[in-house]
Every structure is written in C-alpha cells, then in structure tokens.
Scaffold this active site. Structure first.
Site, PDB file in Angstrom:
ATOM      1  N   CYS A  74       0.862  -1.181   0.000  1.00 41.18           N
ATOM      2  CA  CYS A  74       0.000   0.000   0.000  1.00 41.18           C
ATOM      3  C   CYS A  74       0.896   1.228   0.000  1.00 41.18           C
ATOM      4  CB  CYS A  74      -0.932   0.018   1.208  1.00 41.18           C
ATOM      5  SG  CYS A  74      -2.056   1.437   1.218  1.00 41.18           S
ATOM      6  N   HIS A 151      -1.854  -4.779 -10.558  1.00 37.38           N
ATOM      7  CA  HIS A 151      -2.656  -3.694 -11.130  1.00 37.38           C
ATOM      8  C   HIS A 151      -2.858  -3.925 -12.617  1.00 37.38           C
ATOM      9  CE1 HIS A 151      -2.775  -0.700  -7.825  1.00 37.38           C
ATOM     10  NE2 HIS A 151      -1.726  -1.385  -7.419  1.00 37.38           N
ATOM     11  N   GLU A 199      -9.992  -0.214  -6.045  1.00 33.36           N
ATOM     12  CA  GLU A 199      -9.035  -1.006  -5.281  1.00 33.36           C
ATOM     13  C   GLU A 199      -9.692  -2.301  -4.809  1.00 33.36           C
ATOM     14  OE1 GLU A 199      -5.693  -0.127  -1.830  1.00 33.36           O
ATOM     15  OE2 GLU A 199      -7.038   1.463  -2.520  1.00 33.36           O
ATOM     16  N   CYS A 208      -4.692   5.986  -4.518  1.00 35.40           N
ATOM     17  CA  CYS A 208      -4.051   4.678  -4.389  1.00 35.40           C
ATOM     18  C   CYS A 208      -2.599   4.851  -4.803  1.00 35.40           C
ATOM     19  CB  CYS A 208      -4.747   3.636  -5.269  1.00 35.40           C
ATOM     20  SG  CYS A 208      -3.967   1.999  -5.221  1.00 35.40           S
ATOM     21  N   GLY A 211      -1.392   2.211  -7.177  1.00 34.06           N
ATOM     22  CA  GLY A 211      -2.037   2.449  -8.469  1.00 34.06           C
ATOM     23  C   GLY A 211      -1.350   3.564  -9.235  1.00 34.06           C
TER      24      GLY A 211
END
Length: 268
Positions: A74, A151, A199, A208, A211
């Site tokens: 994260c 992703h 997410e 994110c 991301g």
C-alpha cells in the site's frame, strides 16, 4: 485489552495504524480487521496497518483491506508509516522490502522494481502484459504491472466518463486474475496523468499509491509521459520516478488525523 491506534491518511486514502513493534498485539484475524474498518460500527478506514518486529528489516508492515483481506503493498500507507516512524527505515512487507524517508509533510518511498511477467502479476494464462488482448465493455488492451500488488491499467480518453463503480468489481473478480486485481483508468492531459482507481477489497478510493506507481510505470513504458511523472488522483497529487531496470520512487503527502484507543474484545 485496550489498544491504542493512530488514524492517518494519504490524499484521503485513510488508515488505522496499530503499532505492535514494542508491545505485541493480540492475533489479528480478517474478521477483526473488517470490523475495525467498518465506517458505521467500527473506527473506519480503507486499510488497517499493523507494524511488527522484523528479522530482515527495521520493522514489518502488514496491510489489511477494508474487507479484511490481507494484501502485499500500500503506497499511501507507506508514506503514513514513514511519517509515524519519523526516520528513514527499511520495512518488510509481504510484497518485498521497501525503503521510507520522511519529508516535510509526507514521505519519499522506494517501492522496489515493478514486475511485468504474466505469472508475476499473476494472470491465469500467458499473454503480453504491455497490451493485453482482453476487454470489458469499452475498456480494452490494458497493461498489467505488479508493484508489490497487482494492477491493470487502462488509458482512456476521459477517465471521469468510465463507470468504474460498475466495471471495477467485474474486472477485479474476473477469473483472468487469480489473486484479484486493482483496476486503474487514466487519461493524460498536458503531461499529467489523471487517475481513478478501483481497489480490490476496498472499492473506489480517493487515492491509491501503488495504483499511481503502476500507472506511471505503464505510461512511461509506452512513451506517454516522462519521468518524473505527475499523477493526479481525486485526493491529490503524487510524483512518481522510474527508469527501466530501476526501482519506483514515490513522493507525496501523508497526514495524521487523530489518536485514540479501543477495547479489543469489542471487535474480536
């Protein structure tokens, strides 16, 4: 047992931080994580972050999404951890070792190198991850990048026009992605990447970090932008640096919201 916590956020992507580095915490289950993350009956967050001792780094960071599922990385939480720790550190995650450096009002994070092989994403079967021959409605030929977590990235004409609240869960749970997937839709305006993210285990988020990293890497790879890339999310802006063969460097803000405590047995 009364447990202290710190509530933090990075560009509106919010976290409950539990620090078990000095004093051990009770065993955290997915059910407890989901109960704490519940915005109506718990404290409320996108991710629950647990800091623990590590044998391979300065400390370890565990990450639970709002649905209680444990995930590998994260980016926004990494910046919040840097702010909470207050010094440079090497941090163990299940997605690999990352390096954090606090900055004024935020942090600079070495997220490690991206991975592009189909089985590193992972996908269910081999294909070119730079332009995948798949589509969902008008979203087609995405790129896929693993930046500690998986992703898929779609470059579109207008990211705001994509019904991501409808397509996000469909793509997230597609059998092509055996570990589910984070879904990114982006357009590029005046050299800036404008990004929205669905997410996995959370839903639509204000920001994110991973991301932003994955999308910037895909855009740089395709020659759409140069490094360092500016990524604008609904919650604010991140700067992403990357060159082929090197680590991804993410820089941006993080904020402490408040501190409190809760009774563990109320959620166990």
């Amino acid at each position: 047992m009364r447990i202290p916590f710190t509530k933090m956020h990075g560009l509106g992507n919010d976290f409950i931080m539990l620090d078990g580095r000095s004093n051990s915490l009770p065993d955290l289950t997915s059910a407890v994580a989901a109960a704490l993350a519940n915005r109506h009956t718990g404290i409320g967050c996108d991710q629950l972050i647990v800091l623990e001792p590590s044998n391979t780094a300065d400390f370890a960071m565990r990450i639970f999404n709002a649905d209680g599922g444990e995930v590998e990385a994260c980016g926004n939480a990494s910046r919040a951890v840097a702010l909470l720790h207050g010094a440079q550190a090497r941090v163990e995650t299940s997605g690999g070792i990352i390096e954090l450096s606090p900055t004024k009002g935020g942090a600079r994070v070495d997220m490690g190198p991206p991975r592009f092989d189909w089985d590193a994403i992972p996908l269910d079967y081999p294909m070119d991850t730079s332009a995948m021959p798949v589509s969902w409605d008008d979203l087609d030929t995405p790129a896929a990048v693993n930046v500690g977590n998986p992703h898929v990235i779609f470059f579109v004409r207008d990211s705001e026009a994509v019904p991501l609240d409808r397509l996000g869960p469909i793509i997230e749970h597609d059998p092509l992605f055996p570990e589910r997937i984070n879904v990114n839709v982006a357009d590029i305006r005046d050299g800036t990447i404008h990004l929205r993210v669905w997410e996995r285990g959370v839903g639509l988020t204000k920001a994110c970090g991973t991301g932003a990293c994955a999308t910037a890497v895909a855009a740089i790879r395709q020659g759409l932008v140069a490094s360092p890339a500016t990524v604008r999310l609904p919650g604010g802006v991140l700067t992403i640096e990357w060159e082929a063969g090197s680590s991804i460097i993410m820089e941006g803000p993080a904020t402490e919201s408040y501190r409190g405590s809760f009774e563990w047995d109320d959620y166990a």
